[in-house]
Design a protein around this motif. Structure first.
Motif, short mmCIF file in Angstrom:
data_model
loop_
_atom_site.label_atom_id
_atom_site.label_comp_id
_atom_site.label_asym_id
_atom_site.label_seq_id
_atom_site.Cartn_x
_atom_site.Cartn_y
_atom_site.Cartn_z
N LEU A 1 13.31 28.49 5.25
CA LEU A 1 12.67 29.29 6.28
C LEU A 1 12.62 28.49 7.56
O LEU A 1 12.42 27.27 7.52
CB LEU A 1 11.24 29.66 5.85
N PRO B 1 11.05 26.62 10.63
CA PRO B 1 9.72 26.08 10.81
C PRO B 1 8.85 27.02 11.62
O PRO B 1 9.33 27.67 12.55
CB PRO B 1 9.97 24.75 11.56
N LEU B 2 7.56 27.10 11.25
CA LEU B 2 6.67 28.01 11.96
C LEU B 2 6.55 27.65 13.42
O LEU B 2 6.30 28.51 14.26
CB LEU B 2 5.28 27.98 11.31
N ARG C 1 4.23 22.23 12.71
CA ARG C 1 5.41 21.79 11.96
C ARG C 1 5.05 21.02 10.70
O ARG C 1 5.65 21.23 9.65
CB ARG C 1 6.30 20.91 12.84
N ARG D 1 -1.45 26.88 7.33
CA ARG D 1 -0.23 27.63 7.62
C ARG D 1 0.99 27.00 6.94
O ARG D 1 1.88 27.70 6.43
CB ARG D 1 0.01 27.71 9.12
N LEU D 2 1.01 25.68 6.89
CA LEU D 2 2.12 24.99 6.26
C LEU D 2 2.16 25.27 4.76
O LEU D 2 3.23 25.47 4.17
CB LEU D 2 2.02 23.48 6.52
N HIS E 1 3.36 28.70 4.29
CA HIS E 1 4.80 28.69 4.59
C HIS E 1 5.59 28.09 3.43
O HIS E 1 6.63 28.63 3.01
CB HIS E 1 5.01 27.87 5.86
N THR E 2 5.09 27.01 2.85
CA THR E 2 5.76 26.36 1.72
C THR E 2 5.77 27.27 0.50
O THR E 2 6.78 27.39 -0.20
CB THR E 2 5.07 25.03 1.39
N LEU F 1 5.56 30.51 0.49
CA LEU F 1 6.48 31.61 0.75
C LEU F 1 7.92 31.17 0.55
O LEU F 1 8.74 31.91 -0.01
CB LEU F 1 6.26 32.13 2.17
N ALA F 2 8.24 29.98 1.00
CA ALA F 2 9.61 29.47 0.82
C ALA F 2 9.96 29.32 -0.65
O ALA F 2 11.06 29.65 -1.09
CB ALA F 2 9.76 28.14 1.55
#
Length: 473
Positions: free
Chosen positions: A34, A36-37, A134, A190-191, A194-195, A197-198
């Motif tokens: 994905l 990076p946010l 990030r 958020r990280l 994000h992780t 979700l990845a």
């Protein structure tokens, strides 16, 4: 994430033309990567921050050209870096370079506008926010460390410092630390999302690829089964055709010998020939049943409207001779209604022939076989009831399988091919109907009743009445 259970083979074998079309995941999903946010934040954030810096420079009367050059260089670097990051190229190199460019640009802008008294110092917040987006908590504190180094660089560039400027430096650094703490926690959350979700996307991609492979294998297996089925059908038809002609010759000559047309026979010869005649008849019946099974559903142009009531009468009339030989009485219970259905007369007659043959075979001498028909809920329902040995409930489904007979004792007592009920089921279902059997389970109870339905050509509905058997004429 819940484990997905793969469907069974029976569920997944589907003709290719009706197999569901699966949406192709994007390349990022297939690779589990994905963006990076914070990828877009350096460009957007830098544009906003340096826009503020330009506005401040104009309002403060500072020379506009150096600020413009700094902004143009930074935005150009970020556009290039962002393009590289989108392609996944050298992220471990590009990110630090962009941060150094940011800090350098901020520091130069601050040095051009009153040093530690510059209103542009809060621009350092952008670098901390970018780092937290990030890399979460770790990135935020690393960003704070670099900002602290940049502030010290500003202090050294404007040395010597007054007491007020030293206090301002300490306050700025403390505020940046608080910003790093808050941004780091938010960025960490958020990280983690994000992780997660990845990881889910990676797992979904793996399952998708696995499902695609399974689908391909099963479609290939389906094609192979279709080819084998076609070969089997061709083989059965060929063998049946090749067997039928010599069997008819054998049966014909046996009948001639039994009639004495080819010379007189001794009693022993006649007895043995009758055994051969019986076995030959069994083989003829087997070939006929196999051919019947291979015919399949009649073409639509062979399906016509006909009276099931009249067809039932004809079937009983054809079975009377065999029933009379065994001392069995046939009874009819038919409505005045013609029970018009759409079907193939020859195939429907096979249903009656097989059911009546079974009923006659398993009925005792002097028994009664009852045929009834009625209109019920849009279908014509026919019942064939006998007073035979009955069928255990556990066998009610299996008796419609090919070559299946209830047990070996019955097989020895009542010779047959084991295909009659399979043919009945195939023809009935080919006409859109259903077939089933009911057999009493009470002690000393006997007899079985086979039911089948055929959809009526009209939509009128009624209920079946109680049977009132009348002997067939």
């Amino acid at each position: 994430m819940e484990n997905l259970k793969a469907p069974s083979t029976s569920q997944m074998i589907t003709p290719p033309e009706v197999a569901p079309r699966l949406a192709q995941p994007s390349p990022q999903v297939m690779t589990g990567r994905l963006p990076p946010l914070g990828m877009r934040f350096p460009v957007v954030g830098s544009a906003l921050m340096f826009g503020v810096a330009l506005a401040v420079s104009v309002l403060s009367g500072i020379d506009f050209l150096p600020f413009f050059i700094i902004v143009a260089c930074v935005l150009g670097a970020h556009v290039t870096g962002n393009a590289l990051l989108r392609r996944g190229l050298w992220p471990n190199v590009v990110n630090p370079i962009l941060r150094v460019i940011n800090l350098t640009a901020y520091t130069m802008a601050i040095l051009l506008s009153d040093g530690l008294s510059s209103p542009l110092i809060p621009l350092y917040v952008e670098d901390i926010l970018s780092a937290s987006l990030r890399h979460g908590r770790r990135g935020a504190w690393k960003g704070w460390g670099l900002v602290t180094a940049a502030l010290l660089g500003v202090a050294l560039g404007t040395w010597p410092l007054s007491g007020a400027e030293i206090n301002r430096l300490i306050v700025y650094d403390a505020v940046m630390a608080i910003v790093a703490m808050i941004a780091g926690e938010l960025g960490q959350q958020r990280l983690e999302i994000h992780t997660s979700l990845a990881q889910q996307m990676t797992e979904n991609a793996r399952l998708y690829v696995e499902l695609q492979e399974r689908t391909q294998h099963l479609n290939a297996a389906y094609d192979e089964l279709q080819e084998l089925d076609c070969q089997k059908t061709a083989l059965v038809q060929s063998v049946s055709h090749e067997l039928r002609t010599p069997l008819l010759f054998i049966r014909g000559y046996i009948e001639l010998m039994l009639e004495g047309s080819l010379g007189q026979l001794t009693d022993l010869q006649r007895e043995k020939l009758k055994v051969v005649a019986g076995k030959t008849e069994l083989l003829v019946d087997l070939v006929r049943d196999i051919v019947s099974l291979q015919r399949g559903q009649p073409p639509p142009d062979e399906m016509i409207e006909l009276s099931l009531t009249e067809l039932t009468r004809q079937a009983v009339s054809g079975a009377e001779a065999l029933a009379r030989e065994q001392g069995i009485r046939l009874c009819l219970d038919l409505p005045d209604d013609a029970l018009v259905v759409r079907g193939n007369a020859r195939r429907l007659t096979e249903i009656f022939d097989n059911l009546l043959s079974n009923a006659t075979k398993f009925s005792p001498d002097g028994g009664v076989i009852t045929l009834s028909a009625c209109r019920m809920d849009g279908v014509a329902q026919v019942a064939v009831a006998d007073e035979g040995i009955g069928i255990p409930p556990a066998e009610h489904e299996r008796i419609f399988e090919r070559f299946y007979q209830v047990d070996s004792t019955i097989t020895r007592r009542f010779e047959g091919t084991g295909l009659g009920l399979a043919i009945v089921k195939q023809i009935v279902e080919g006409h859109g109907g259903q077939v089933w059997v009911h057999s009493p389970t009470l002690p000393n109870a006997s007899g079985s009743t086979f039911y089948f339905t055929i959809p009526l050509a009209d939509a009128k509905s009624a209920s079946c009445r109680t049977s009132s058997c009348k002997p067939s004429a």
